[in-house]
Design a protein around this motif. Structure first.
Motif, PDB file in Angstrom:
ATOM      1  N   ALA A 211      49.073  16.732 -18.066  1.00  0.00           N
ATOM      2  CA  ALA A 211      48.792  16.742 -16.818  1.00  0.00           C
ATOM      3  C   ALA A 211      49.711  17.368 -15.773  1.00  0.00           C
ATOM      4  CB  ALA A 211      48.896  15.088 -16.274  1.00  0.00           C
ATOM      5  N   THR A 212      50.849  17.468 -16.384  1.00  0.00           N
ATOM      6  CA  THR A 212      51.870  18.279 -15.696  1.00  0.00           C
ATOM      7  C   THR A 212      51.732  19.982 -15.869  1.00  0.00           C
ATOM      8  OG1 THR A 212      53.467  16.775 -15.953  1.00  0.00           O
ATOM      9  CG2 THR A 212      54.382  18.840 -15.217  1.00  0.00           C
ATOM     10  N   ARG A 213      51.176  20.146 -17.061  1.00  0.00           N
ATOM     11  CA  ARG A 213      50.843  21.532 -17.612  1.00  0.00           C
ATOM     12  C   ARG A 213      49.711  22.061 -17.001  1.00  0.00           C
ATOM     13  NH1 ARG A 213      49.487  22.537 -23.842  1.00  0.00           N
ATOM     14  NH2 ARG A 213      47.461  22.030 -22.887  1.00  0.00           N
ATOM     15  N   ASP A 214      48.488  21.323 -17.218  1.00  0.00           N
ATOM     16  CA  ASP A 214      47.087  21.965 -17.061  1.00  0.00           C
ATOM     17  C   ASP A 214      46.666  21.233 -15.570  1.00  0.00           C
ATOM     18  OD1 ASP A 214      47.418  23.202 -19.290  1.00  0.00           O
ATOM     19  OD2 ASP A 214      46.275  21.411 -20.339  1.00  0.00           O
ATOM     20  N   GLY A 215      47.266  20.343 -14.971  1.00  0.00           N
ATOM     21  CA  GLY A 215      46.698  19.629 -13.855  1.00  0.00           C
ATOM     22  C   GLY A 215      45.566  18.234 -14.119  1.00  0.00           C
ATOM     23  N   THR A 216      45.175  17.831 -13.158  1.00  0.00           N
ATOM     24  CA  THR A 216      44.501  16.412 -13.405  1.00  0.00           C
ATOM     25  C   THR A 216      42.987  16.708 -13.422  1.00  0.00           C
ATOM     26  OG1 THR A 216      44.843  15.830 -11.218  1.00  0.00           O
ATOM     27  CG2 THR A 216      46.652  15.054 -12.627  1.00  0.00           C
ATOM     28  N   ASP A 217      42.715  17.762 -13.607  1.00  0.00           N
ATOM     29  CA  ASP A 217      41.283  17.736 -13.892  1.00  0.00           C
ATOM     30  C   ASP A 217      40.601  17.882 -15.051  1.00  0.00           C
ATOM     31  OD1 ASP A 217      40.851  18.344 -11.058  1.00  0.00           O
ATOM     32  OD2 ASP A 217      41.047  20.550 -11.182  1.00  0.00           O
ATOM     33  N   CYS A 218      39.454  17.210 -15.358  1.00  0.00           N
ATOM     34  CA  CYS A 218      38.906  16.989 -16.626  1.00  0.00           C
ATOM     35  C   CYS A 218      38.595  18.458 -17.259  1.00  0.00           C
ATOM     36  CB  CYS A 218      37.553  16.374 -16.820  1.00  0.00           C
ATOM     37  SG  CYS A 218      36.773  15.906 -18.241  1.00  0.00           S
ATOM     38  N   SER A 219      39.038  18.687 -18.610  1.00  0.00           N
ATOM     39  CA  SER A 219      38.822  19.956 -19.157  1.00  0.00           C
ATOM     40  C   SER A 219      37.207  20.010 -19.557  1.00  0.00           C
ATOM     41  CB  SER A 219      39.731  20.233 -20.502  1.00  0.00           C
ATOM     42  OG  SER A 219      39.301  19.249 -21.408  1.00  0.00           O
ATOM     43  N   ILE A 220      36.624  19.015 -19.525  1.00  0.00           N
ATOM     44  CA  ILE A 220      35.079  18.910 -19.945  1.00  0.00           C
ATOM     45  C   ILE A 220      34.116  19.042 -18.798  1.00  0.00           C
ATOM     46  CG2 ILE A 220      33.151  17.757 -21.465  1.00  0.00           C
ATOM     47  CD1 ILE A 220      35.577  16.759 -23.335  1.00  0.00           C
ATOM     48  N   CYS A 221      34.293  18.015 -17.912  1.00  0.00           N
ATOM     49  CA  CYS A 221      33.427  18.081 -16.774  1.00  0.00           C
ATOM     50  C   CYS A 221      34.008  18.645 -15.474  1.00  0.00           C
ATOM     51  CB  CYS A 221      33.009  16.625 -16.551  1.00  0.00           C
ATOM     52  SG  CYS A 221      34.190  15.532 -15.716  1.00  0.00           S
ATOM     53  N   GLY A 222      35.364  18.947 -15.459  1.00  0.00           N
ATOM     54  CA  GLY A 222      35.876  19.470 -14.153  1.00  0.00           C
ATOM     55  C   GLY A 222      36.298  18.702 -13.210  1.00  0.00           C
TER      56      GLY A 222
ATOM     57  N   ALA B  24      44.031  19.238 -24.498  1.00  0.00           N
ATOM     58  CA  ALA B  24      43.528  19.465 -23.095  1.00  0.00           C
ATOM     59  C   ALA B  24      43.265  18.009 -22.589  1.00  0.00           C
ATOM     60  CB  ALA B  24      42.481  20.646 -22.926  1.00  0.00           C
ATOM     61  N   LEU B  25      43.220  17.962 -21.427  1.00  0.00           N
ATOM     62  CA  LEU B  25      43.289  16.510 -20.642  1.00  0.00           C
ATOM     63  C   LEU B  25      41.837  16.457 -20.323  1.00  0.00           C
ATOM     64  CD1 LEU B  25      45.054  14.195 -19.699  1.00  0.00           C
ATOM     65  CD2 LEU B  25      45.027  15.139 -17.224  1.00  0.00           C
ATOM     66  N   ALA B  26      41.048  15.375 -20.674  1.00  0.00           N
ATOM     67  CA  ALA B  26      39.604  14.830 -20.388  1.00  0.00           C
ATOM     68  C   ALA B  26      39.683  13.505 -20.203  1.00  0.00           C
ATOM     69  CB  ALA B  26      38.876  15.092 -21.535  1.00  0.00           C
ATOM     70  N   HIS B  27      38.398  13.336 -19.472  1.00  0.00           N
ATOM     71  CA  HIS B  27      38.289  11.745 -19.228  1.00  0.00           C
ATOM     72  C   HIS B  27      37.719  11.076 -20.850  1.00  0.00           C
ATOM     73  CE1 HIS B  27      36.788  13.023 -15.103  1.00  0.00           C
ATOM     74  NE2 HIS B  27      37.498  12.174 -15.029  1.00  0.00           N
ATOM     75  N   LEU B  28      38.081   9.890 -20.988  1.00  0.00           N
ATOM     76  CA  LEU B  28      37.831   9.314 -22.229  1.00  0.00           C
ATOM     77  C   LEU B  28      36.061   9.282 -22.398  1.00  0.00           C
ATOM     78  CD1 LEU B  28      38.677   7.732 -24.495  1.00  0.00           C
ATOM     79  CD2 LEU B  28      38.470   5.761 -23.471  1.00  0.00           C
ATOM     80  N   ILE B  29      35.309   8.944 -21.371  1.00  0.00           N
ATOM     81  CA  ILE B  29      34.112   9.071 -21.623  1.00  0.00           C
ATOM     82  C   ILE B  29      33.355  10.488 -21.907  1.00  0.00           C
ATOM     83  CG2 ILE B  29      33.344   9.473 -19.319  1.00  0.00           C
ATOM     84  CD1 ILE B  29      31.297   7.244 -21.966  1.00  0.00           C
TER      85      ILE B  29
END
Length: 162
Positions: free
Chosen positions: A101-112, A148-153
């Protein structure tokens, strides 16, 4: 009943407030007279009545506590301590969710959409998770560039697609 007649006067040796002979947890629902659950009964039988409470790490010889919490145990065949396990994230430099989250931000890499970093898996499927851009089943690695960071769903729905 036929053999002994009226059994209403017979005393039981188990009371609900007595601890289990394996884990020490008090029984919530009586499974048998000595154990709180069938798992504890199987452990007792498997180890001939002497259930181990400690194991030794095969690499560094540090004792490993098998009793984790009230009524919870690790397997006796665990083999390695937390520091020596090969999948230890810190040992291989694999970033955690907060580091991603620190590196890429807190947006989901799949849905945005934005990810609520306060949610936990027990709360919601919209909690943060680590996504492998190229899935491990398709030759991807645990290198930080592939994570990458993503929502679990979203991560569950993506499955092993690229």
């Amino acid at each position: 009943m036929r053999r002994h007649g009226d059994t209403s006067h017979a005393e039981r040796t188990w009371h609900e407030n007595q601890p289990c002979v394996v884990c020490g947890e008090t029984a919530k629902a009586i499974k048998s007279r000595r154990f709180c659950s069938s798992r504890c009964e199987q452990l007792f039988i498997r180890h001939d009545g002497e259930v181990p409470s400690l194991a030794v790490c095969g690499q560094c010889s540090v004792p490993i506590q098998l009793v984790v919490g009230e009524g919870r145990r690790r397997k006796a065949s665990i083999g390695l301590c937390d520091k020596c396990r090969p999948w230890n994230r810190k040992a291989y430099g694999i970033p955690s969710i907060s580091e991603l989250a620190t590196r890429d931000g807190t947006d989901c890499s799949i849905c945005g959409a934005a990810i609520d970093m306060e949610l936990r898996r027990t709360d919601s499927l919209m909690c943060p998770s680590v996504d492998h851009r190229i899935p491990r089943s398709r030759g991807g690695t645990d290198e930080p560039e592939n994570l990458a960071l993503a929502h679990l769903i979203c991560n569950i729905r993506k499955s092993n697609r690229i």
